[in-house]
Design a protein around this motif. Structure first.
Motif, PDB file in Angstrom:
ATOM      1  N   HIS A   1       0.834  -1.208   0.000  1.00 38.55           N
ATOM      2  CA  HIS A   1       0.000   0.000   0.000  1.00 38.55           C
ATOM      3  C   HIS A   1       0.866   1.255   0.000  1.00 38.55           C
ATOM      4  O   HIS A   1       1.884   1.329   0.694  1.00 38.55           O
ATOM      5  N   ASP A   2       0.466   2.261  -0.780  1.00 36.97           N
ATOM      6  CA  ASP A   2       1.150   3.544  -0.801  1.00 36.97           C
ATOM      7  C   ASP A   2       0.541   4.429   0.292  1.00 36.97           C
ATOM      8  O   ASP A   2      -0.592   4.907   0.157  1.00 36.97           O
ATOM      9  N   TYR A   3       1.293   4.638   1.362  1.00 36.17           N
ATOM     10  CA  TYR A   3       0.779   5.388   2.508  1.00 36.17           C
ATOM     11  C   TYR A   3       0.757   6.901   2.264  1.00 36.17           C
ATOM     12  O   TYR A   3       0.453   7.654   3.176  1.00 36.17           O
ATOM     13  N   ARG A   4       1.029   7.318   1.042  1.00 30.94           N
ATOM     14  CA  ARG A   4       0.836   8.729   0.680  1.00 30.94           C
ATOM     15  C   ARG A   4      -0.492   8.941  -0.029  1.00 30.94           C
ATOM     16  O   ARG A   4      -0.924  10.078  -0.215  1.00 30.94           O
TER      17      ARG A   4
ATOM     18  N   TYR B   1      -8.172   5.306   7.255  1.00 29.49           N
ATOM     19  CA  TYR B   1      -7.446   4.383   8.125  1.00 29.49           C
ATOM     20  C   TYR B   1      -8.057   4.385   9.517  1.00 29.49           C
ATOM     21  O   TYR B   1      -8.531   5.412   9.995  1.00 29.49           O
ATOM     22  N   MET B   2      -8.024   3.234  10.153  1.00 31.11           N
ATOM     23  CA  MET B   2      -8.259   3.151  11.583  1.00 31.11           C
ATOM     24  C   MET B   2      -6.881   3.131  12.237  1.00 31.11           C
ATOM     25  O   MET B   2      -6.103   2.186  12.073  1.00 31.11           O
ATOM     26  N   ILE B   3      -6.563   4.207  12.944  1.00 34.35           N
ATOM     27  CA  ILE B   3      -5.262   4.346  13.586  1.00 34.35           C
ATOM     28  C   ILE B   3      -5.418   4.123  15.086  1.00 34.35           C
ATOM     29  O   ILE B   3      -6.347   4.673  15.703  1.00 34.35           O
ATOM     30  N   THR B   4      -4.521   3.324  15.666  1.00 37.39           N
ATOM     31  CA  THR B   4      -4.518   3.107  17.112  1.00 37.39           C
ATOM     32  C   THR B   4      -3.155   3.492  17.664  1.00 37.39           C
ATOM     33  O   THR B   4      -2.126   3.003  17.197  1.00 37.39           O
TER      34      THR B   4
ATOM     35  N   VAL C   1      -8.551   6.362  16.118  1.00 36.48           N
ATOM     36  CA  VAL C   1      -8.887   7.472  15.228  1.00 36.48           C
ATOM     37  C   VAL C   1      -9.278   6.913  13.864  1.00 36.48           C
ATOM     38  O   VAL C   1      -8.527   6.126  13.279  1.00 36.48           O
ATOM     39  N   LEU C   2     -10.454   7.299  13.374  1.00 35.09           N
ATOM     40  CA  LEU C   2     -10.803   7.041  11.986  1.00 35.09           C
ATOM     41  C   LEU C   2     -10.287   8.234  11.192  1.00 35.09           C
ATOM     42  O   LEU C   2     -10.868   9.321  11.226  1.00 35.09           O
TER      43      LEU C   2
ATOM     44  N   GLN D   1      -5.277   0.107  10.201  1.00 35.33           N
ATOM     45  CA  GLN D   1      -6.065  -0.769   9.348  1.00 35.33           C
ATOM     46  C   GLN D   1      -6.550   0.078   8.179  1.00 35.33           C
ATOM     47  O   GLN D   1      -7.176   1.124   8.366  1.00 35.33           O
ATOM     48  N   ILE D   2      -6.252  -0.351   6.969  1.00 35.60           N
ATOM     49  CA  ILE D   2      -6.666   0.374   5.779  1.00 35.60           C
ATOM     50  C   ILE D   2      -8.135   0.068   5.529  1.00 35.60           C
ATOM     51  O   ILE D   2      -8.540  -1.095   5.470  1.00 35.60           O
ATOM     52  N   ILE D   3      -8.949   1.097   5.404  1.00 36.39           N
ATOM     53  CA  ILE D   3     -10.385   0.911   5.204  1.00 36.39           C
ATOM     54  C   ILE D   3     -10.646   0.709   3.717  1.00 36.39           C
ATOM     55  O   ILE D   3     -10.536   1.649   2.927  1.00 36.39           O
TER      56      ILE D   3
END
Length: 299
Positions: A13-16, A21-24, A90-91, A130-132
């Protein structure tokens, strides 16, 4: 079958890129709680007097910085979040292409919290994501975040709630359940199934996806029967992953899982789903168990 279950990011996945995302983010040891749980867990989530978080001074700083996260980059938007005693969900919506990978902006957010609170190292170094994807129901993620205080309050007030359910209907099948029932509510469930016809390349691609899910707070669902499925289970366990194990053996009224399964259930990392009546481990049963796993992974 080399693997690094500690790897948190999805290398494919390209994180740019624009995505949700669901960030914890987890609290560092020694830092005071971000919040405390108050209210009555017996009341429905969202109603007056039900479980909620009362933020500490650090928690209020975190909530304020999340509300203003676009100050870090205008493409960032926190669509929903919850500040729990020892972690933050965080969503996060990345609305347009970022100049740098997402991790750099998470680091800037952490530094902003440290600076505002005059405290170093508020969060642990790593973070979970987690990538939505389009197959994920956003409402289920909203509900999962919103109900975090309720789930923690139930776990504290009723530890037996996580032990056993002797008769639950799942996909029309009467089942016994033992372990952490709240794993059913996790919106990031992934079925582990390895077909005989799968090439090594297909398996390795699936393995990466499954271990990414497991190492970032998701749940792997499977009977874990074949050698390669057992390998995935072992790797997921080593990265503190959560599992829903579907079995063909029933549990007696006083019977408990044995060995590693019992330990994982006690840690809240496993839910065992069993039939009311034992079934022979034949092809028909395996198809039924995999069908049930597929159903649960989509819920």
């Amino acid at each position: 079958m080399n693997a690094n279950p500690k790897t948190k990011r999805a290398h494919w996945h390209d994180y740019r890129s624009p995505a949700r995302y669901m960030i914890t983010l987890s609290k560092s040891p020694g830092i005071p709680p971000f919040s405390q749980i108050e209210g009555d867990w017996r009341l429905p989530v969202g109603t007056r007097g039900s479980s909620y978080t009362r933020l500490s001074s650090i928690g209020r700083i975190i909530a304020d910085r999340l509300y203003h996260i676009s100050d870090i980059h205008p493409s960032l938007k926190a669509e929903q979040y919850i500040v729990m005693p020892d972690h933050v969900h965080v969503l996060l919506w990345v609305q347009s292409i970022l100049p740098d990978p997402l991790g750099s902006y998470i680091a800037r957010f952490k530094n902003a919290i440290n600076k505002a609170s005059l405290t170093n190292h508020i969060f642990e170094d790593e973070f979970n994501d987690q990538i939505i994807t389009n197959k994920r129901n956003l409402n289920s993620i909203y509900n999962y975040i919103r109900s975090n205080p309720y789930r923690l309050a139930v776990r504290r007030a009723c530890p037996d709630f996580f032990a056993r359910c002797n008769d639950m209907i799942i996909a029309g099948i009467p089942c016994q359940l033992y372990g952490n029932l709240h794993l059913l509510d996790n919106p990031f469930k992934d079925q582990v199934i390895v077909h005989k016809a799968d090439s090594d390349q297909t398996f390795l691609a699936n393995k990466d996806r499954w271990l990414y899910t497991a190492s970032n707070g998701g749940v792997l669902v499977s009977p874990f029967i074949s050698p390669r499925e057992k390998f995935i289970r072992k790797e997921a366990e080593s990265s503190d992953g959560k599992l829903i194990l579907i079995t063909n053996s029933s549990l007696g009224d006083r019977e408990k899982p044995s060995g590693k399964d019992f330990d994982l259930c006690a840690e809240g990392r496993m839910l065992i789903i069993a039939p009311l009546i034992p079934m022979p481990l034949d092809r028909a049963t395996c198809l039924k168990m995999n069908s049930l796993a597929a159903y649960l992974a989509m819920k």
